[in-house]
Design a protein around this motif. Structure first.
Motif, short mmCIF file in Angstrom:
data_model
loop_
_atom_site.label_atom_id
_atom_site.label_comp_id
_atom_site.label_asym_id
_atom_site.label_seq_id
_atom_site.Cartn_x
_atom_site.Cartn_y
_atom_site.Cartn_z
N THR A 160 0.82 -1.21 0.00
CA THR A 160 0.00 0.00 0.00
C THR A 160 0.85 1.26 0.00
OG1 THR A 160 -0.15 0.15 2.42
CG2 THR A 160 -1.81 -1.20 1.30
N ALA A 161 2.18 1.10 -0.07
CA ALA A 161 3.11 2.23 -0.01
C ALA A 161 2.88 3.06 1.24
CB ALA A 161 2.99 3.09 -1.26
N LYS A 162 2.60 2.38 2.34
CA LYS A 162 2.39 3.06 3.61
C LYS A 162 3.69 3.68 4.09
CE LYS A 162 -0.32 0.82 6.34
NZ LYS A 162 -0.70 -0.32 7.22
N LEU A 163 3.64 4.92 4.47
CA LEU A 163 4.84 5.61 4.93
C LEU A 163 5.29 5.01 6.27
CD1 LEU A 163 6.53 8.05 3.88
CD2 LEU A 163 5.25 9.46 5.52
N PRO A 164 6.50 4.45 6.33
CA PRO A 164 6.97 3.87 7.60
C PRO A 164 7.03 4.92 8.71
CG PRO A 164 8.37 3.19 5.77
CD PRO A 164 7.48 4.27 5.24
N VAL A 165 6.81 4.49 9.94
CA VAL A 165 6.82 5.41 11.07
C VAL A 165 8.12 6.21 11.12
CG1 VAL A 165 6.76 5.57 13.59
CG2 VAL A 165 5.22 3.99 12.41
N ALA A 166 9.23 5.55 10.84
CA ALA A 166 10.52 6.22 10.91
C ALA A 166 10.68 7.33 9.87
CB ALA A 166 11.64 5.19 10.74
N GLU A 167 9.83 7.30 8.83
CA GLU A 167 9.93 8.31 7.77
C GLU A 167 8.85 9.38 7.88
OE1 GLU A 167 10.12 6.40 3.96
OE2 GLU A 167 11.61 4.93 4.63
N ARG A 168 8.10 9.36 8.98
CA ARG A 168 7.02 10.35 9.14
C ARG A 168 7.49 11.63 9.79
NH1 ARG A 168 2.33 6.00 11.12
NH2 ARG A 168 2.62 4.62 9.32
N ARG A 169 8.78 11.72 10.09
CA ARG A 169 9.43 12.93 10.61
C ARG A 169 8.74 13.47 11.87
NH1 ARG A 169 10.14 14.14 4.71
NH2 ARG A 169 9.01 16.13 4.74
N GLY A 170 8.21 12.54 12.67
CA GLY A 170 7.58 12.93 13.92
C GLY A 170 6.18 13.49 13.76
N ILE A 171 5.65 13.50 12.55
CA ILE A 171 4.30 14.02 12.31
C ILE A 171 3.28 12.95 12.67
CG2 ILE A 171 2.70 14.96 10.60
CD1 ILE A 171 5.17 16.71 11.12
N PRO A 172 2.33 13.22 13.56
CA PRO A 172 1.31 12.22 13.87
C PRO A 172 0.47 11.89 12.63
CG PRO A 172 1.34 13.95 15.55
CD PRO A 172 2.22 14.42 14.43
N HIS A 173 0.19 10.60 12.45
CA HIS A 173 -0.66 10.13 11.36
C HIS A 173 -1.84 9.36 11.96
CE1 HIS A 173 2.60 11.30 8.74
NE2 HIS A 173 1.99 10.84 7.67
N HIS A 174 -3.03 9.81 11.66
CA HIS A 174 -4.24 9.21 12.20
C HIS A 174 -4.89 8.27 11.18
CE1 HIS A 174 -4.32 12.21 15.56
NE2 HIS A 174 -3.70 12.94 14.65
N LEU A 175 -5.62 7.31 11.68
CA LEU A 175 -6.44 6.38 10.89
C LEU A 175 -5.60 5.50 9.96
CD1 LEU A 175 -9.64 8.46 10.10
CD2 LEU A 175 -9.04 7.13 12.11
N MET A 176 -4.50 5.03 10.49
CA MET A 176 -3.72 3.97 9.86
C MET A 176 -3.71 2.77 10.80
SD MET A 176 -0.35 5.68 8.14
CE MET A 176 -0.40 6.46 6.52
N ASP A 177 -3.70 1.57 10.22
CA ASP A 177 -3.47 0.34 11.00
C ASP A 177 -4.52 0.10 12.09
OD1 ASP A 177 -1.07 -0.15 9.57
OD2 ASP A 177 0.01 1.20 10.89
N PHE A 178 -5.77 0.43 11.82
CA PHE A 178 -6.79 0.20 12.84
C PHE A 178 -7.70 -0.99 12.52
CE2 PHE A 178 -8.76 3.25 9.95
CZ PHE A 178 -10.07 2.80 9.83
N LEU A 179 -7.42 -1.68 11.39
CA LEU A 179 -8.21 -2.84 11.02
C LEU A 179 -7.30 -4.05 10.82
CD1 LEU A 179 -10.70 -1.49 8.31
CD2 LEU A 179 -11.23 -2.03 10.69
N GLY A 180 -7.80 -5.24 11.19
CA GLY A 180 -7.16 -6.48 10.78
C GLY A 180 -7.64 -6.85 9.39
N VAL A 181 -6.90 -7.72 8.70
CA VAL A 181 -7.22 -8.01 7.31
C VAL A 181 -8.52 -8.79 7.15
CG1 VAL A 181 -4.87 -7.85 6.45
CG2 VAL A 181 -5.69 -10.03 7.36
#
Length: 315
Positions: free
Chosen positions: A57-78
């Protein structure tokens, strides 16, 4: 500043929505604007809701988010699904929370209906499992034609727009539950609060090249192994997750029905088609302000649009 003035400023902060086709650089621009305007990102890519679906999904890795909070990712199981109505509630809650802290909400993603659910006046009719099951059984028994004819009588607008069985069933379900035609729930283009939509677009051949390169990079980074690892988590059972671009193609590789090369090419073709549909969707909205992703001053041009929107909203 008084508490009342602070609350007024928070409520006036616009929503910034960064839209456009996959591969156009939305995530990077969101980071740049968040850094410049003290913002936080809200994901509006429906496949990035899923935990473990990272590479494909080309999800931006946490380490590359430059400390910016990202909401509504990873809240569902497949195995799980959500609805646009549920996303609407979650997104608007996130927007309110971000604004309450005096920060700028930045919605980023290419799932068009999800973007509109977050920013537009948009009402979602309910559903009823029994009514839906009855209509689906009727579709299975008598076929599409009688249901389509019934829909034409009660909702000719919807009948003229849709032709597949699933959507006809949904339109009839809404009519049975509400007494209103499904088409009456289609929204006008009316923001629920101050909003600026920034669209990214550019040379079509360049986009095709970007998408091909991105798919090859995903394969090199281990897309097949990611798909394999998600099978025990329920990827095959999930109605939505297993259909994601790349995942359905590499499930066939794992099943011995395709090769990596074939799956890669099929994913590239499907991604290009998806990007074309995204462009069609967002171009239909005259409120989107388009920028060329390749322009040297992209971040500056986007920042000017945000500054203008803040001034117009009184923030």
């Amino acid at each position: 500043m008084s508490a009342r003035s602070s609350r007024n400023l928070e409520s006036a902060l616009p929503v910034v929505a960064i839209v456009g086709p996959t591969g156009s650089g939305k995530s990077e621009l969101a980071l740049q604007l968040a850094e410049r305007f003290d913002g936080e990102a809200i994901n509006a890519d429906s496949m990035q809701f899923y935990r473990g679906m990272d590479i494909g999904t080309a999800k931006l890795p946490v380490a590359e988010r430059r400390g910016i909070p990202h909401h509504l990712m990873d809240f569902l199981g497949v195995r799980e699904d959500t609805t646009v109505a549920t996303f609407q509630d979650l997104a608007r809650t996130a927007i309110a929370d971000i604004r309450s802290r005096g920060r700028l909400p930045i919605l980023v993603g290419g799932s068009g209906l999800y973007v509109r659910a977050a920013i537009d006046v948009l009402e979602f009719p309910g559903t009823d499992a029994d009514v839906r099951a009855k209509l689906e059984a009727e579709l299975e028994t008598v076929g599409l034609a009688p249901l389509a004819a019934r829909l034409a009588l009660v909702d000719p607008v919807s009948a003229a727009r849709i032709s597949d069985g699933k959507r006809v069933v949904r339109a009839l379900e809404v009519y049975e539950l509400t007494g209103r035609p499904f088409s009456s729930f289609m929204p006008e283009r009316d923001y629920i609060s101050p909003t600026v939509q920034i669209g990214l677009n550019g040379d079509r051949a360049e986009l095709h090249g970007r998408l091909a390169a991105r798919v090859h990079t995903m394969v090199e980074r281990g897309l097949q192994q990611e798909v394999q690892d998600l099978i025990p988590e329920g990827l095959r059972e999930g109605r939505t997750a297993q259909k994601a671009l790349g995942y359905q193609q590499f499930l066939r590789v794992i099943d011995g029905e395709s090769t990596v090369a074939q799956a890669s090419e099929e994913t590239i073709v499907a991604t290009r088609q998806f990007a074309r549909r995204q462009l069609t969707w967002f171009r239909a909205d005259p409120r989107v302000q388009w920028l060329d992703w390749a322009q040297d001053d992209l971040a500056t041009a986007a920042a000017a649009l945000v500054t203008q929107a803040k001034a117009s909203s009184g923030a």
